[in-house]
Design a protein around this motif. Structure first.
Motif, PDB file in Angstrom:
ATOM      1  N   GLU A 295       9.457  -4.848  -7.745  1.00 38.65           N
ATOM      2  CA  GLU A 295       9.226  -4.307  -6.409  1.00 38.65           C
ATOM      3  C   GLU A 295       7.730  -4.182  -6.113  1.00 38.65           C
ATOM      4  O   GLU A 295       7.274  -4.494  -5.013  1.00 38.65           O
ATOM      5  CB  GLU A 295       9.905  -2.947  -6.255  1.00 38.65           C
ATOM      6  CG  GLU A 295      11.411  -3.030  -6.137  1.00 38.65           C
ATOM      7  CD  GLU A 295      12.068  -1.663  -6.056  1.00 38.65           C
ATOM      8  OE1 GLU A 295      11.358  -0.630  -6.103  1.00 38.65           O
ATOM      9  OE2 GLU A 295      13.302  -1.631  -5.958  1.00 38.65           O
ATOM     10  N   GLN A 296       6.956  -3.743  -7.111  1.00 38.84           N
ATOM     11  CA  GLN A 296       5.508  -3.612  -6.920  1.00 38.84           C
ATOM     12  C   GLN A 296       4.878  -4.981  -6.671  1.00 38.84           C
ATOM     13  O   GLN A 296       4.042  -5.133  -5.781  1.00 38.84           O
ATOM     14  CB  GLN A 296       4.865  -2.963  -8.145  1.00 38.84           C
ATOM     15  CG  GLN A 296       5.108  -1.476  -8.249  1.00 38.84           C
ATOM     16  CD  GLN A 296       4.493  -0.897  -9.526  1.00 38.84           C
ATOM     17  OE1 GLN A 296       4.164  -1.627 -10.454  1.00 38.84           O
ATOM     18  NE2 GLN A 296       4.339   0.425  -9.544  1.00 38.84           N
ATOM     19  N   ARG A 297       5.274  -5.958  -7.436  1.00 42.13           N
ATOM     20  CA  ARG A 297       4.739  -7.307  -7.262  1.00 42.13           C
ATOM     21  C   ARG A 297       5.130  -7.857  -5.890  1.00 42.13           C
ATOM     22  O   ARG A 297       4.328  -8.507  -5.220  1.00 42.13           O
ATOM     23  CB  ARG A 297       5.243  -8.222  -8.374  1.00 42.13           C
ATOM     24  CG  ARG A 297       4.611  -7.899  -9.722  1.00 42.13           C
ATOM     25  CD  ARG A 297       5.108  -8.784 -10.812  1.00 42.13           C
ATOM     26  NE  ARG A 297       4.746 -10.173 -10.534  1.00 42.13           N
ATOM     27  CZ  ARG A 297       5.266 -11.204 -11.170  1.00 42.13           C
ATOM     28  NH1 ARG A 297       6.160 -11.025 -12.120  1.00 42.13           N
ATOM     29  NH2 ARG A 297       4.886 -12.433 -10.877  1.00 42.13           N
ATOM     30  N   PHE A 298       6.354  -7.578  -5.485  1.00 39.02           N
ATOM     31  CA  PHE A 298       6.823  -8.035  -4.174  1.00 39.02           C
ATOM     32  C   PHE A 298       6.009  -7.387  -3.062  1.00 39.02           C
ATOM     33  O   PHE A 298       5.592  -8.060  -2.109  1.00 39.02           O
ATOM     34  CB  PHE A 298       8.316  -7.731  -4.027  1.00 39.02           C
ATOM     35  CG  PHE A 298       8.923  -8.300  -2.782  1.00 39.02           C
ATOM     36  CD1 PHE A 298       9.094  -9.664  -2.650  1.00 39.02           C
ATOM     37  CD2 PHE A 298       9.315  -7.471  -1.743  1.00 39.02           C
ATOM     38  CE1 PHE A 298       9.649 -10.203  -1.500  1.00 39.02           C
ATOM     39  CE2 PHE A 298       9.872  -8.001  -0.586  1.00 39.02           C
ATOM     40  CZ  PHE A 298      10.045  -9.359  -0.473  1.00 39.02           C
ATOM     41  N   GLU A 299       5.749  -6.092  -3.179  1.00 40.88           N
ATOM     42  CA  GLU A 299       4.943  -5.386  -2.174  1.00 40.88           C
ATOM     43  C   GLU A 299       3.522  -5.943  -2.132  1.00 40.88           C
ATOM     44  O   GLU A 299       2.929  -6.097  -1.058  1.00 40.88           O
ATOM     45  CB  GLU A 299       4.918  -3.885  -2.463  1.00 40.88           C
ATOM     46  CG  GLU A 299       6.206  -3.180  -2.097  1.00 40.88           C
ATOM     47  CD  GLU A 299       6.144  -1.687  -2.386  1.00 40.88           C
ATOM     48  OE1 GLU A 299       5.036  -1.120  -2.467  1.00 40.88           O
ATOM     49  OE2 GLU A 299       7.225  -1.088  -2.524  1.00 40.88           O
ATOM     50  N   GLN A 300       2.954  -6.244  -3.304  1.00 39.38           N
ATOM     51  CA  GLN A 300       1.614  -6.823  -3.348  1.00 39.38           C
ATOM     52  C   GLN A 300       1.586  -8.185  -2.649  1.00 39.38           C
ATOM     53  O   GLN A 300       0.658  -8.485  -1.899  1.00 39.38           O
ATOM     54  CB  GLN A 300       1.145  -6.978  -4.796  1.00 39.38           C
ATOM     55  CG  GLN A 300       0.811  -5.668  -5.473  1.00 39.38           C
ATOM     56  CD  GLN A 300       0.489  -5.854  -6.950  1.00 39.38           C
ATOM     57  OE1 GLN A 300       0.735  -6.905  -7.533  1.00 39.38           O
ATOM     58  NE2 GLN A 300      -0.057  -4.807  -7.562  1.00 39.38           N
ATOM     59  N   LEU A 301       2.598  -8.969  -2.890  1.00 41.52           N
ATOM     60  CA  LEU A 301       2.677 -10.273  -2.237  1.00 41.52           C
ATOM     61  C   LEU A 301       2.819 -10.133  -0.730  1.00 41.52           C
ATOM     62  O   LEU A 301       2.200 -10.880   0.031  1.00 41.52           O
ATOM     63  CB  LEU A 301       3.838 -11.092  -2.804  1.00 41.52           C
ATOM     64  CG  LEU A 301       3.640 -11.606  -4.233  1.00 41.52           C
ATOM     65  CD1 LEU A 301       4.940 -12.234  -4.746  1.00 41.52           C
ATOM     66  CD2 LEU A 301       2.517 -12.612  -4.288  1.00 41.52           C
ATOM     67  N   GLU A 302       3.648  -9.187  -0.286  1.00 40.26           N
ATOM     68  CA  GLU A 302       3.809  -8.958   1.145  1.00 40.26           C
ATOM     69  C   GLU A 302       2.483  -8.523   1.778  1.00 40.26           C
ATOM     70  O   GLU A 302       2.139  -8.958   2.882  1.00 40.26           O
ATOM     71  CB  GLU A 302       4.884  -7.901   1.403  1.00 40.26           C
ATOM     72  CG  GLU A 302       6.296  -8.391   1.207  1.00 40.26           C
ATOM     73  CD  GLU A 302       7.327  -7.300   1.486  1.00 40.26           C
ATOM     74  OE1 GLU A 302       7.053  -6.110   1.172  1.00 40.26           O
ATOM     75  OE2 GLU A 302       8.384  -7.643   2.018  1.00 40.26           O
ATOM     76  N   THR A 303       1.759  -7.661   1.078  1.00 38.78           N
ATOM     77  CA  THR A 303       0.471  -7.188   1.590  1.00 38.78           C
ATOM     78  C   THR A 303      -0.523  -8.345   1.696  1.00 38.78           C
ATOM     79  O   THR A 303      -1.200  -8.504   2.725  1.00 38.78           O
ATOM     80  CB  THR A 303      -0.096  -6.091   0.667  1.00 38.78           C
ATOM     81  OG1 THR A 303       0.854  -5.025   0.587  1.00 38.78           O
ATOM     82  CG2 THR A 303      -1.410  -5.559   1.201  1.00 38.78           C
ATOM     83  N   LYS A 304      -0.595  -9.159   0.649  1.00 42.09           N
ATOM     84  CA  LYS A 304      -1.491 -10.319   0.685  1.00 42.09           C
ATOM     85  C   LYS A 304      -1.113 -11.265   1.811  1.00 42.09           C
ATOM     86  O   LYS A 304      -1.981 -11.786   2.516  1.00 42.09           O
ATOM     87  CB  LYS A 304      -1.456 -11.060  -0.649  1.00 42.09           C
ATOM     88  CG  LYS A 304      -2.193 -10.363  -1.756  1.00 42.09           C
ATOM     89  CD  LYS A 304      -2.160 -11.190  -3.029  1.00 42.09           C
ATOM     90  CE  LYS A 304      -2.889 -10.486  -4.151  1.00 42.09           C
ATOM     91  NZ  LYS A 304      -2.902 -11.283  -5.390  1.00 42.09           N
ATOM     92  N   LEU A 305       0.169 -11.489   1.998  1.00 43.51           N
ATOM     93  CA  LEU A 305       0.639 -12.378   3.051  1.00 43.51           C
ATOM     94  C   LEU A 305       0.245 -11.841   4.425  1.00 43.51           C
ATOM     95  O   LEU A 305      -0.211 -12.594   5.288  1.00 43.51           O
ATOM     96  CB  LEU A 305       2.146 -12.578   2.959  1.00 43.51           C
ATOM     97  CG  LEU A 305       2.776 -13.463   4.024  1.00 43.51           C
ATOM     98  CD1 LEU A 305       2.219 -14.870   3.925  1.00 43.51           C
ATOM     99  CD2 LEU A 305       4.287 -13.471   3.872  1.00 43.51           C
ATOM    100  N   ALA A 306       0.392 -10.548   4.618  1.00 41.03           N
ATOM    101  CA  ALA A 306       0.039  -9.945   5.909  1.00 41.03           C
ATOM    102  C   ALA A 306      -1.453 -10.136   6.186  1.00 41.03           C
ATOM    103  O   ALA A 306      -1.846 -10.498   7.300  1.00 41.03           O
ATOM    104  CB  ALA A 306       0.400  -8.467   5.920  1.00 41.03           C
ATOM    105  N   TYR A 307      -2.301  -9.891   5.195  1.00 38.44           N
ATOM    106  CA  TYR A 307      -3.742 -10.089   5.379  1.00 38.44           C
ATOM    107  C   TYR A 307      -4.071 -11.552   5.637  1.00 38.44           C
ATOM    108  O   TYR A 307      -4.933 -11.869   6.450  1.00 38.44           O
ATOM    109  CB  TYR A 307      -4.522  -9.576   4.165  1.00 38.44           C
ATOM    110  CG  TYR A 307      -4.684  -8.080   4.140  1.00 38.44           C
ATOM    111  CD1 TYR A 307      -5.379  -7.416   5.153  1.00 38.44           C
ATOM    112  CD2 TYR A 307      -4.157  -7.326   3.102  1.00 38.44           C
ATOM    113  CE1 TYR A 307      -5.532  -6.031   5.130  1.00 38.44           C
ATOM    114  CE2 TYR A 307      -4.310  -5.945   3.069  1.00 38.44           C
ATOM    115  CZ  TYR A 307      -4.992  -5.309   4.085  1.00 38.44           C
ATOM    116  OH  TYR A 307      -5.148  -3.951   4.061  1.00 38.44           O
ATOM    117  N   GLN A 308      -3.395 -12.441   4.954  1.00 39.45           N
ATOM    118  CA  GLN A 308      -3.639 -13.870   5.166  1.00 39.45           C
ATOM    119  C   GLN A 308      -3.256 -14.285   6.580  1.00 39.45           C
ATOM    120  O   GLN A 308      -3.961 -15.078   7.213  1.00 39.45           O
ATOM    121  CB  GLN A 308      -2.879 -14.706   4.143  1.00 39.45           C
ATOM    122  CG  GLN A 308      -3.472 -14.632   2.755  1.00 39.45           C
ATOM    123  CD  GLN A 308      -2.673 -15.418   1.724  1.00 39.45           C
ATOM    124  OE1 GLN A 308      -1.574 -15.894   1.996  1.00 39.45           O
ATOM    125  NE2 GLN A 308      -3.230 -15.537   0.538  1.00 39.45           N
TER     126      GLN A 308
END
Length: 72
Positions: free
Chosen positions: A7-20
């Motif tokens: 879940e933490q890794r998924f949230e990190q990926l979602e955050t990176k995607l949003a910034y991108q």
């Protein structure tokens, strides 16, 4: 515990995607503005070249119309 890590890794990926996505949109807007500016500059350059051609041809008379220099 394993789920929490995923879940933490998924949230990190979602955050990176949003910034991108935000960054990509900002870059797209900048590219659009630059393209508009380039188009304007091309048009100005075209107009200046046309004016220069017109001005040069009006300054220089053909040899048949030139008056001889005063020492002739």
């Amino acid at each position: 515990m394993v789920l929490s890590s995923i879940e933490q890794r998924f949230e990190q990926l979602e955050t990176k995607l949003a910034y991108q996505e935000v960054t990509i949109e900002a870059l797209n807007q900048e590219v659009r503005k630059q393209q508009v500016e380039i188009d304007k500059l091309k048009e100005h350059l075209k107009l200046m070249a046309e004016r220069l051609k017109a001005h040069q041809s009006s300054i220089i008379a053909p040899l048949s119309e030139e008056t001889p220099p005063p020492h002739y």
